[in-house]
Motif scaffolding. Structure first.
Motif, short mmCIF file in Angstrom:
data_model
loop_
_atom_site.label_atom_id
_atom_site.label_comp_id
_atom_site.label_asym_id
_atom_site.label_seq_id
_atom_site.Cartn_x
_atom_site.Cartn_y
_atom_site.Cartn_z
N PRO A 77 2.81 -4.25 -12.87
CA PRO A 77 2.04 -3.55 -11.85
C PRO A 77 2.35 -2.06 -11.83
CG PRO A 77 3.09 -5.49 -10.92
CD PRO A 77 3.63 -5.32 -12.30
N LEU A 78 1.31 -1.28 -11.57
CA LEU A 78 1.46 0.18 -11.56
C LEU A 78 2.56 0.60 -10.60
CD1 LEU A 78 0.41 2.96 -12.49
CD2 LEU A 78 -1.20 2.89 -10.62
N SER A 79 2.61 -0.09 -9.45
CA SER A 79 3.60 0.29 -8.45
C SER A 79 5.02 0.10 -8.97
CB SER A 79 3.40 -0.49 -7.15
OG SER A 79 3.21 -1.85 -7.44
N HIS A 80 5.24 -0.89 -9.85
CA HIS A 80 6.58 -1.11 -10.40
C HIS A 80 6.94 0.01 -11.38
CE1 HIS A 80 7.01 -5.70 -9.59
NE2 HIS A 80 6.53 -5.04 -8.56
N ILE A 81 5.96 0.38 -12.19
CA ILE A 81 6.20 1.43 -13.18
C ILE A 81 6.53 2.75 -12.48
CG2 ILE A 81 5.13 2.86 -14.97
CD1 ILE A 81 3.70 0.39 -15.94
N LEU A 82 5.67 3.10 -11.55
CA LEU A 82 5.91 4.36 -10.85
C LEU A 82 7.13 4.27 -9.95
CD1 LEU A 82 2.23 5.32 -10.09
CD2 LEU A 82 3.82 6.54 -11.58
N GLY A 83 7.35 3.07 -9.41
CA GLY A 83 8.52 2.87 -8.55
C GLY A 83 9.81 3.07 -9.32
N ALA A 84 9.78 2.70 -10.60
CA ALA A 84 10.99 2.86 -11.42
C ALA A 84 11.25 4.34 -11.67
CB ALA A 84 10.83 2.13 -12.74
N VAL A 85 10.19 5.09 -11.74
CA VAL A 85 10.34 6.52 -12.04
C VAL A 85 10.61 7.31 -10.76
CG1 VAL A 85 9.17 8.55 -12.96
CG2 VAL A 85 8.83 6.34 -14.02
N ALA A 86 9.77 7.07 -9.76
CA ALA A 86 9.94 7.79 -8.50
C ALA A 86 9.16 7.08 -7.41
CB ALA A 86 9.43 9.22 -8.64
N PRO A 87 9.85 6.37 -6.53
CA PRO A 87 9.12 5.65 -5.48
C PRO A 87 8.45 6.64 -4.52
CG PRO A 87 11.47 5.56 -5.06
CD PRO A 87 11.30 6.25 -6.37
N LEU A 88 7.32 6.24 -3.98
CA LEU A 88 6.63 7.08 -3.02
C LEU A 88 7.45 7.18 -1.73
CD1 LEU A 88 2.94 5.82 -3.29
CD2 LEU A 88 3.89 7.95 -4.18
N PRO A 89 7.33 8.29 -1.02
CA PRO A 89 8.00 8.38 0.28
C PRO A 89 7.57 7.23 1.17
CG PRO A 89 7.04 10.49 -0.33
CD PRO A 89 6.60 9.53 -1.36
N LEU A 90 8.52 6.72 1.97
CA LEU A 90 8.24 5.55 2.79
C LEU A 90 7.05 5.76 3.72
CD1 LEU A 90 11.85 4.36 3.75
CD2 LEU A 90 10.38 3.61 1.88
N ASP A 91 6.95 6.96 4.33
CA ASP A 91 5.85 7.13 5.28
C ASP A 91 4.50 7.21 4.58
OD1 ASP A 91 6.90 10.50 6.30
OD2 ASP A 91 6.54 9.60 4.33
N LEU A 92 4.48 7.66 3.32
CA LEU A 92 3.23 7.62 2.58
C LEU A 92 2.86 6.19 2.23
CD1 LEU A 92 0.81 8.75 1.05
CD2 LEU A 92 2.33 9.35 -0.85
N GLN A 93 3.86 5.41 1.78
CA GLN A 93 3.61 4.00 1.49
C GLN A 93 3.04 3.31 2.72
OE1 GLN A 93 6.51 1.56 -0.65
NE2 GLN A 93 7.68 3.41 -1.11
N ARG A 94 3.61 3.62 3.87
CA ARG A 94 3.17 2.99 5.12
C ARG A 94 1.75 3.42 5.48
NH1 ARG A 94 0.80 1.49 8.45
NH2 ARG A 94 1.30 0.97 10.61
N GLU A 95 1.47 4.73 5.35
CA GLU A 95 0.14 5.24 5.68
C GLU A 95 -0.93 4.56 4.84
OE1 GLU A 95 -0.90 6.96 8.15
OE2 GLU A 95 -2.98 7.10 7.44
N LEU A 96 -0.62 4.30 3.57
CA LEU A 96 -1.58 3.69 2.67
C LEU A 96 -1.96 2.26 3.06
CD1 LEU A 96 -0.14 5.01 -0.68
CD2 LEU A 96 -2.45 5.43 0.14
N GLN A 97 -1.19 1.62 3.92
CA GLN A 97 -1.51 0.27 4.39
C GLN A 97 -2.60 0.26 5.45
OE1 GLN A 97 0.14 -2.93 3.60
NE2 GLN A 97 0.67 -1.73 1.80
N GLU A 98 -2.90 1.43 6.01
CA GLU A 98 -3.86 1.49 7.10
C GLU A 98 -5.27 1.12 6.64
OE1 GLU A 98 -3.54 2.39 10.55
OE2 GLU A 98 -1.49 1.84 10.06
N PRO A 99 -6.01 0.36 7.45
CA PRO A 99 -7.37 -0.03 7.07
C PRO A 99 -8.29 1.16 6.81
CG PRO A 99 -6.62 -1.33 8.93
CD PRO A 99 -5.57 -0.30 8.68
#
Lengths: 323, 302
Positions: free
Chosen positions: B226-248
């Motif tokens: 998954p793209l998120s694993h690849i990018l997560g290995a390199v540089a995880p997104l800031p937590l508040d951005l990850q959270r914001e992206l969950q919004e409908p």
């Protein structure tokens, strides 16, 4: 490429518009062929309007809430299929209700309640008793009602004389009194074959019932005995009638979770398949106690079936007991 | 369609207004929120599963909602259902809710808001399973539908859908430790997919070399990681951005950008594009991420 024409139009107008109508027509044109009994009774346009009249309030909001036109069409397919299923059941349902009412009227065991369309036991109390639907289903399932295996004989009997009345009596002992619609539902669930093809009921002649009703209820009468097929023979007779889905349900011994996995369907849908199978078996075997034995016999037949498929590479063809 | 039948349909359509009733005399906030709030009746969907849900309780940190399954189709009910109808309903049509079957689903499965239930009504619905008699304006469902009836089929669909929604991917609040996790992709694959010389490929594998979103996407496509694993290995997104992206509020854009319906991947991509925009800016916080996401989306070709 997803579009949102249906939703955009609905939000702008405040009601569903032409895009929704066009989609509804397409869905009906697609679904109607699956219901041969209904197909020629009205035009697609008539069906669309009847459906819309029945379900429109909820349907309009449900469709508008979906993210795109593709989802709107998929959801419409589901609503339409369910509505068509109910439509197909209406006629046999009504026929079953009429048939029941006649039996209730003619039998001295039952009396009409002061509450319209309710029935209670003659000599008993005209009151509701607290009992669950599941409880009533089980009571009905335990009461023996022998249905002859359909041999193409159009006038299908609902059990031997008196058996249906005895079943209804036991149900009313528990429930006190019931609306005829509730009694119809209990019978519909107890005898699934009655709702499957309208033809069976349509062919039932009233004269038949006069003859049947003249006989006194004979539950234990020696005259009512017949050579009963044992479970294995009954199972063999029934085997060819089951669909692939039902065979899978038999193979999993009624385990809904395992069946869900095998068929790739949801748990609740799988549970419904199992319930339907149990009801069918109860109907065919005569009662729920007997259906257990038949299910066991069926299980070994189904397993034999899946094991006994000869392979092309079979080396010892001469040793195989090919029947 | 014959013009007579069309006219009939149009006349019928007018009797079924879409959207929540306009209620007079109700205090409303100046602008309806697009955030997830208890009492909302929302569309939820994941894959082929679709279900209307009533939001009961929010877990804002984890972007999870405890919801009751709901249905707008008349006649679909059983003995545990609670029906809001007539004047009590927020819609021109009834709403059926199952307060005895709460389920926890991720925000990422939520879609548009259909209507809002008032706080008192939500309380009445919540307590319906243990309360007899039921509150005004509500009624209990009539018994179990007959086997194989349309209503029985609808109920099966409803409860199967809630199963699917419950198992949809949830927000993984990755800690900074995962930045050190090695990229689980073989070196030769990295070299060939990205046309990278061995030293760079090694550095990428060890999480020391930045990847552009396009490069990460190529690797994800080639390896099924998954793209998120690849990018997560390199540089995880800031937590508040990850959270914001969950919004409908971002979901329809995410779906428009998704390839083969892979929302998870499209969500991660969008996140990284906003993240790269922020590379030279300072400041954190959800509001800032909201603005950056809007900026990224504004440049999408329609």
């Amino acid at each position: 490429m997803t579009t949102t024409l249906i939703r955009d139009e609905a939000l702008a107008r405040g009601t569903l518009g032409m895009a929704a109508l066009a989609m509804m027509r397409r869905v009906f044109a697609e679904q109607l062929p699956r219901f041969p009994g209904l197909r020629d009774t009205a035009t697609v346009d008539d069906f669309v309007n009847s459906f819309f009249e029945d379900k429109g309030a909820g349907y309009s909001n449900a469709i508008t809430a979906l993210p795109d036109d593709r989802a709107a069409k998929q959801e419409t397919r589901k609503w339409v299929e369910r509505w068509l299923v109910d439509l197909t059941r209406k006629q046999p349902w009504g026929a079953l209700r009429n048939r029941l009412e006649k039996r209730l009227e003619r039998s001295t065991l039952f009396s009409p309640s002061v509450a319209k369309h309710y029935w209670f036991l003659t000599g008993g109390e005209d009151v509701d008793r607290h009992v669950t639907q599941t409880g009533l289903r089980e009571i009905a399932a335990l009461a023996p009602v022998e249905m002859p295996i359909a041999t193409g004989n159009a006038s299908a009997r609902l059990g031997r004389p008196g058996q249906l009345e005895e079943m209804l009596r036991r149900v009313l002992v528990a429930a006190g009194r019931l609306h005829v619609s509730d009694l119809t539902k209990i019978c519909a669930d107890r005898f699934p074959s009655l709702l499957e093809t309208g033809d069976v009921l349509a062919a039932t002649v009233d004269a038949d019932w006069d003859i049947v009703e003249e006989m006194t209820p004979a539950i234990d009468s020696p005259a009512a005995t017949e050579i009963k097929l044992d479970d294995e023979h009954l199972a063999q007779q029934l085997m060819p009638r089951f669909t692939d889905t039902e065979r899978a349900a038999i193979r999993h011994g009624g385990d809904a979770a395992a069946l869900a996995k095998d068929l790739g369907i949801g748990r609740t849908s799988a549970n419904n398949v199992v319930q339907k199978l149990r009801a069918r078996l109860t109907e065919l075997a005569g009662d729920s106690a007997r259906s257990q034995g038949v299910l066991t016999a069926l299980l070994s037949l189904v397993l034999d079936d899946s094991l006994g498929v000869p392979s092309i590479q079979s080396e010892d063809m001469e040793d195989s007991n090919v029947v | 369609m014959s013009s007579e039948a069309s006219e009939r349909w149009i006349a019928l359509s007018k009797t079924f207004p879409v959207g929540p009733k306009r209620r007079n005399g109700m205090l409303r906030s100046a602008q309806p929120t697009d955030g997830v709030v208890a009492g909302q009746l929302r569309q939820a969907y994941w894959g082929d599963a679709r279900l209307v849900v009533l939001i009961d309780i929010i877990d804002d940190v984890a972007a999870l909602a405890s919801v009751f399954p709901a249905c707008l189709e008349p006649g679909v009910e059983n003995s545990t259902a609670v029906i809001i109808e007539g004047d009590a309903s927020p819609l021109h049509g009834l709403v059926t809710v199952w307060p005895d079957s709460p389920a926890i689903i991720p925000f990422a499965t939520l879609g548009s808001t259909i209507a809002t239930i008032s706080k008192p009504q939500l309380r009445a619905i919540r307590s319906a399973p243990s309360n007899d008699p039921i509150a005004d304006g509500l009624r209990r469902g009539h018994g179990e539908p007959a086997l194989e009836s349309g209503a029985a089929l609808a109920l099966a669909d409803l409860f199967d859908a809630i199963d699917v929604l419950q198992s949809a991917p949830r927000l993984q609040l990755a800690s900074s430790d995962t930045a050190a996790a090695q990229l689980q992709v073989p070196l030769p694959t990295i070299m060939s997919v990205l046309q990278a010389p061995q030293p760079r490929a090694m550095a990428i594998r060890m999480g020391k070399e930045p990847l552009t979103v396009e490069e990460a996407d190529l690797l994800a496509a080639a390896t099924e990681v998954p793209l998120s694993h690849i990018l997560g290995a390199v540089a995880p997104l800031p937590l508040d951005l990850q959270r914001e992206l969950q919004e409908p509020r971002w979901r329809s854009h995410i779906r428009n950008r998704a390839i083969d319906g892979d929302e998870d991947r499209a969500r991660t991509r969008l996140g990284y594009e906003a993240y790269q925009l922020a590379a030279r800016e300072t400041g954190q916080g959800r509001e800032l991420w909201r603005q950056r996401l809007d900026t990224v989306l504004a440049t999408d070709n329609r």
